[in-house]
Design a protein around this motif. Structure first.
Motif, PDB file in Angstrom:
ATOM      1  N   GLY A 101       0.823  -1.206   0.000  1.00 19.12           N
ATOM      2  CA  GLY A 101       0.000   0.000   0.000  1.00 19.12           C
ATOM      3  C   GLY A 101       0.858   1.257   0.000  1.00 19.12           C
ATOM      4  O   GLY A 101       0.703   2.139  -0.847  1.00 19.12           O
ATOM      5  N   ALA A 102       1.814   1.313   0.932  1.00 18.08           N
ATOM      6  CA  ALA A 102       2.644   2.513   1.038  1.00 18.08           C
ATOM      7  C   ALA A 102       3.582   2.642  -0.152  1.00 18.08           C
ATOM      8  O   ALA A 102       3.719   3.723  -0.738  1.00 18.08           O
ATOM      9  CB  ALA A 102       3.442   2.469   2.336  1.00 18.08           C
ATOM     10  N   ALA A 103       4.219   1.531  -0.533  1.00 20.55           N
ATOM     11  CA  ALA A 103       5.203   1.597  -1.618  1.00 20.55           C
ATOM     12  C   ALA A 103       4.536   2.007  -2.935  1.00 20.55           C
ATOM     13  O   ALA A 103       5.016   2.900  -3.639  1.00 20.55           O
ATOM     14  CB  ALA A 103       5.909   0.250  -1.774  1.00 20.55           C
ATOM     15  N   MET A 104       3.402   1.368  -3.235  1.00 21.04           N
ATOM     16  CA  MET A 104       2.764   1.635  -4.532  1.00 21.04           C
ATOM     17  C   MET A 104       2.190   3.049  -4.594  1.00 21.04           C
ATOM     18  O   MET A 104       2.242   3.699  -5.628  1.00 21.04           O
ATOM     19  CB  MET A 104       1.669   0.595  -4.810  1.00 21.04           C
ATOM     20  N   THR A 105       1.632   3.518  -3.497  1.00 23.46           N
ATOM     21  CA  THR A 105       1.122   4.891  -3.490  1.00 23.46           C
ATOM     22  C   THR A 105       2.252   5.850  -3.823  1.00 23.46           C
ATOM     23  O   THR A 105       2.135   6.716  -4.688  1.00 23.46           O
ATOM     24  CB  THR A 105       0.540   5.246  -2.111  1.00 23.46           C
ATOM     25  N   LEU A 106       3.369   5.658  -3.130  1.00 25.01           N
ATOM     26  CA  LEU A 106       4.500   6.565  -3.317  1.00 25.01           C
ATOM     27  C   LEU A 106       5.031   6.501  -4.749  1.00 25.01           C
ATOM     28  O   LEU A 106       5.249   7.529  -5.401  1.00 25.01           O
ATOM     29  CB  LEU A 106       5.601   6.167  -2.332  1.00 25.01           C
ATOM     30  N   ILE A 107       5.210   5.278  -5.248  1.00 25.02           N
ATOM     31  CA  ILE A 107       5.828   5.130  -6.575  1.00 25.02           C
ATOM     32  C   ILE A 107       4.896   5.628  -7.672  1.00 25.02           C
ATOM     33  O   ILE A 107       5.289   6.422  -8.522  1.00 25.02           O
ATOM     34  CB  ILE A 107       6.217   3.660  -6.831  1.00 25.02           C
ATOM     35  N   THR A 108       3.633   5.193  -7.634  1.00 28.82           N
ATOM     36  CA  THR A 108       2.746   5.598  -8.734  1.00 28.82           C
ATOM     37  C   THR A 108       2.414   7.091  -8.651  1.00 28.82           C
ATOM     38  O   THR A 108       2.329   7.755  -9.659  1.00 28.82           O
ATOM     39  CB  THR A 108       1.435   4.782  -8.780  1.00 28.82           C
ATOM     40  N   TRP A 109       2.283   7.615  -7.458  1.00 31.20           N
ATOM     41  CA  TRP A 109       1.987   9.050  -7.350  1.00 31.20           C
ATOM     42  C   TRP A 109       3.155   9.876  -7.833  1.00 31.20           C
ATOM     43  O   TRP A 109       2.982  10.931  -8.429  1.00 31.20           O
ATOM     44  CB  TRP A 109       1.629   9.433  -5.918  1.00 31.20           C
ATOM     45  N   ARG A 110       4.365   9.382  -7.567  1.00 34.74           N
ATOM     46  CA  ARG A 110       5.520  10.122  -8.045  1.00 34.74           C
ATOM     47  C   ARG A 110       5.617   9.990  -9.570  1.00 34.74           C
ATOM     48  O   ARG A 110       5.855  10.954 -10.273  1.00 34.74           O
ATOM     49  CB  ARG A 110       6.792   9.590  -7.386  1.00 34.74           C
ATOM     50  N   ASP A 111       5.399   8.770 -10.044  1.00 31.05           N
ATOM     51  CA  ASP A 111       5.495   8.509 -11.476  1.00 31.05           C
ATOM     52  C   ASP A 111       4.477   9.335 -12.267  1.00 31.05           C
ATOM     53  O   ASP A 111       4.774   9.870 -13.321  1.00 31.05           O
ATOM     54  CB  ASP A 111       5.259   7.010 -11.713  1.00 31.05           C
ATOM     55  N   LYS A 112       3.277   9.440 -11.743  1.00 38.16           N
ATOM     56  CA  LYS A 112       2.222  10.170 -12.456  1.00 38.16           C
ATOM     57  C   LYS A 112       2.246  11.663 -12.150  1.00 38.16           C
ATOM     58  O   LYS A 112       1.367  12.396 -12.570  1.00 38.16           O
ATOM     59  CB  LYS A 112       0.849   9.603 -12.058  1.00 38.16           C
ATOM     60  N   LYS A 113       3.242  12.076 -11.399  1.00 32.85           N
ATOM     61  CA  LYS A 113       3.405  13.483 -11.013  1.00 32.85           C
ATOM     62  C   LYS A 113       2.296  13.970 -10.086  1.00 32.85           C
ATOM     63  O   LYS A 113       2.121  15.163  -9.885  1.00 32.85           O
ATOM     64  CB  LYS A 113       3.473  14.400 -12.244  1.00 32.85           C
ATOM     65  N   LEU A 114       1.550  13.024  -9.530  1.00 36.49           N
ATOM     66  CA  LEU A 114       0.509  13.436  -8.599  1.00 36.49           C
ATOM     67  C   LEU A 114       1.132  14.001  -7.315  1.00 36.49           C
ATOM     68  O   LEU A 114       0.610  14.943  -6.715  1.00 36.49           O
ATOM     69  CB  LEU A 114      -0.407  12.246  -8.280  1.00 36.49           C
TER      70      LEU A 114
END
Lengths: 300, 354
Positions: free
Chosen positions: B176-189
């Motif tokens: 949960g924590a890892a994916m939120t961080l990675i995808t939010w960073r990747d998508k510039k969110l």
């Protein structure tokens, strides 16, 4: 009135290469300002320093009279930023995305429907962001940048990777935003987009601003010849060469093309001969300006 | 506050609508609970297969309660052909073939299966002994009274459930924590949120609250399903201490997830790294196999792993009947772990890919 954005001698380098190399310009209140250039020109880095996402190595930025760096919480409610069409919460619908952003900015829920209507996404309100088309996603991300009714809106390549129809639809949305009195700063690598939308453009290449001004002025400053073409059937090449002011005449399959620096006598002569069928007049474009400035063909 | 609630809601909806995350945090551990709980419901060694060849009055004339006792350990069958029965013993299909000739009981067993044959011989010996005492007509002098200690039934479900709760919570919080961080960073969110007038505490806090909430949902569902009659989990005294244990464990694995999210560049890399950390840890922490049967070095390793403390703590309070105090040390260690790893993750944190 003070300028909304004042950028002075901005420099940012990555690994000893200057991504932005001494950029200076200002943007007036209510202006539609474009930063134009090929990929890697330094447009996005410039924009990010103005938004407050990156710290300049040197130089200064004043946005609404304040410094955007370090993160300035007094400034954030007054600006709107569109970064990329994918900056959405995963698995949420268009309406839920807007709902969340409205909450983040402490705005009224009525904004959600207003914005959906403004960008023409009412029909897609229940669609998850991942399922939107490229143009729809761009419009949603623009709507997200407008939830707080910002004074200044930053748009980073809002029409990248869109088909021509979707781009033109989006242009209408962008003009509409500017017509509401907002200052709009946009980066683009499309010459026609800058020409069609912007009050003024800064043409960037290799981290520097090559030229800055209203598109029409930049084009006129080239003193480039005008190309007039008519149907070959109404005017053959030999008669075209006899026209007053015609510098050069060519033929392609179906047209006779006259190149001239004095279009008025050419056009009136054509009108006298009733030879205006299929008439096209093409002046220089920003593309020609870029070619003239850099000595190389513009490649987006 | 409104920003915080809104972010938490957005994340929770995202979690519920993402089939992959639902599968791995809920259905995958649940699947293990059900499989292990039903397949190994006859805990302990399998019954020894013993064939009675011809008439064996010693056994066939047993009183009902004694016969029931025998059936607990033996799966008895009858036959007439001694040769065939001995051949089955040789192949390992039978533990023993038993014949009675007059007052002599003859047992054919294979020395290859020492445990099986020792069980059979021991049980038969004791039956003969009892029969001999009964034949003398005097009451037996010594009796054996049996009392099992700690988890009364020793059924598989008793140790599978705490193990799977620990594992499910670990992967839920880490991913949960890892994916939120990675995808939010990747998508510039992440950068988009940085330009919104909200505090970093709202962003981090909402992620923590959502993870804690998801962990409690997991706990309720796993315990609920394991307690269904066909699985038959029996909770002991202070099982409610599983709630603070779960929360502390979630924080520990959130910090691991934040660390993974901080150093991984792509979602694929982050998922691989998170699996690389949680899966071996699950095996070394007694989540899949009981630590008691594991080699000594694994038991030692489990003592330094957060999942080891989580699973051991959960077992102590949920099925081993220990008091609430048993959970305090694991909780303290999990919280300390969260603080240390969380601080490391913060140092590696990046808003941007570049």
């Amino acid at each position: 009135m003070a300028d909304t954005i004042v950028v002075t001698d901005l420099v940012k380098s990555y690994e000893s290469k200057n991504a932005v190399d001494g950029v200076t310009f200002s943007v007036a209140d209510g202006e539609f300002f474009g930063i134009l250039g090929p990929n890697g020109a330094g447009k996005t880095t410039t924009l990010e320093m103005i938004e407050g996402l990156r710290e300049p190595d040197s130089g200064s930025v004043s946005l609404l009279g304040m410094s955007p760096w370090p993160r300035n919480s007094k400034l954030l409610p007054r600006i709107g930023v569109q970064l990329q069409a994918s900056a959405f919460f995963e698995q949420l619908t268009a309406r839920e995305q807007l709902h969340t952003f409205v909450d983040l900015y402490g705005q009224s829920m009525a904004r959600v429907d207003e914005l959906l209507e403004m960008v023409g996404l009412q029909d897609k309100a229940g669609t998850r962001a991942e399922k939107l088309s490229g143009g729809q996603a761009q419009r949603l991300s623009i709507a997200c940048s407008l939830v707080n009714d910002p004074e200044v809106v930053f748009l980073d390549e809002p029409t990248a990777a869109l088909d021509p129809q979707a781009r033109r639809n989006l242009w209408d949305v962008l003009r509409d935003i500017n017509d509401r009195g907002k200052t709009v700063v946009l980066t683009t690598h499309y010459m026609d987009e800058a020409e069609s939308l912007c009050d003024r453009v800064a043409i960037m290449d290799n981290g520097k601003i090559l030229q800055l001004g209203p598109p029409a002025v930049l084009v006129r400053g080239l003193d480039a010849p005008v190309r007039i073409s008519v149907e070959q059937a109404v005017l053959d090449a030999d008669s075209a060469r006899g026209l007053p002011g015609a510098d050069q005449v060519e033929q392609d399959g179906s047209s006779t093309i006259i190149t001239t620096r004095t279009p008025s006598p050419v056009l009136s002569a054509l009108a006298e001969r009733d030879a205006l069928d299929g008439l096209q007049v093409r002046g220089a474009t920003l593309e020609d300006v870029f070619l003239d400035l850099t000595g190389r063909e513009y490649r987006a | 506050m409104r920003a915080f609630v809104s972010l938490a809601r957005a994340m929770f909806k995202g979690f519920l609508r993402d089939r992959t995350s639902l599968f791995f945090t809920l259905f995958f551990p649940l699947f293990f609970i059900i499989i292990f709980g039903t397949v190994f419901s006859d805990q302990g060694a399998a019954k020894q297969k013993v064939e009675l060849v011809g008439e064996v009055p010693l056994i066939s004339s047993l009183p009902a309660d004694a016969r029931a006792g025998l059936d607990e350990v033996f799966q008895l069958s009858t036959g007439d052909d001694l040769g065939a029965a001995v051949e089955s013993v040789r192949k390992g299909d039978l533990a023993a073939a038993v014949q009675q000739q007059g007052d002599t009981i003859e047992v054919h067993y294979s020395a290859a299966d020492q445990v099986g044959s020792a069980t059979v011989l021991g049980v038969l010996n004791s039956f003969i002994g009892q029969a001999n005492i009964a034949a003398t007509g005097s009451p037996p002098k010594y009796t054996l009274s049996q009392q099992t200690v700690e988890d009364a039934s020793l059924k598989a479900i008793q140790y599978v459930t705490p193990g799977m709760i620990g594992y499910g919570i670990a992967i839920g919080a880490t991913f949960g924590a890892a994916m939120t961080l990675i995808t939010w960073r990747d998508k510039k969110l992440l950068r988009r949120l940085r330009l919104a007038p909200i505090s970093t505490a709202s962003v981090v806090g909402s992620r923590v609250v959502v993870s804690l909430l998801v962990a409690l949902v997991q706990l309720v569902i796993f315990i609920g399903v394991a307690s269904l009659p066909f699985l038959g989990l029996k909770l002991t005294g202070s099982w409610w201490m599983a709630v603070p244990l779960t929360l502390a464990g979630t924080l520990a694995f959130l910090s691991i997830g934040l660390f993974v999210g901080a150093i991984a560049k792509t979602a694929e890399g982050g998922a691989a790294l998170a699996n690389l950390i949680t899966l071996p840890m699950a095996f070394l922490s007694g989540a899949f196999i009981p630590l008691e049967v594991a080699p000594g070095w694994i038991q030692g390793v489990a003592k330094v792993l957060p999942m080891g403390w989580l699973v051991t703590g959960l077992k102590d309070v949920m099925v081993r009947g220990q008091g609430p105090g048993a959970a305090l040390l694991p909780i303290a260690i999990l919280l300390a772990f969260s603080v240390v790893v969380g601080a490391i993750a913060t140092r590696f944190f990046k808003w941007d890919k570049a």
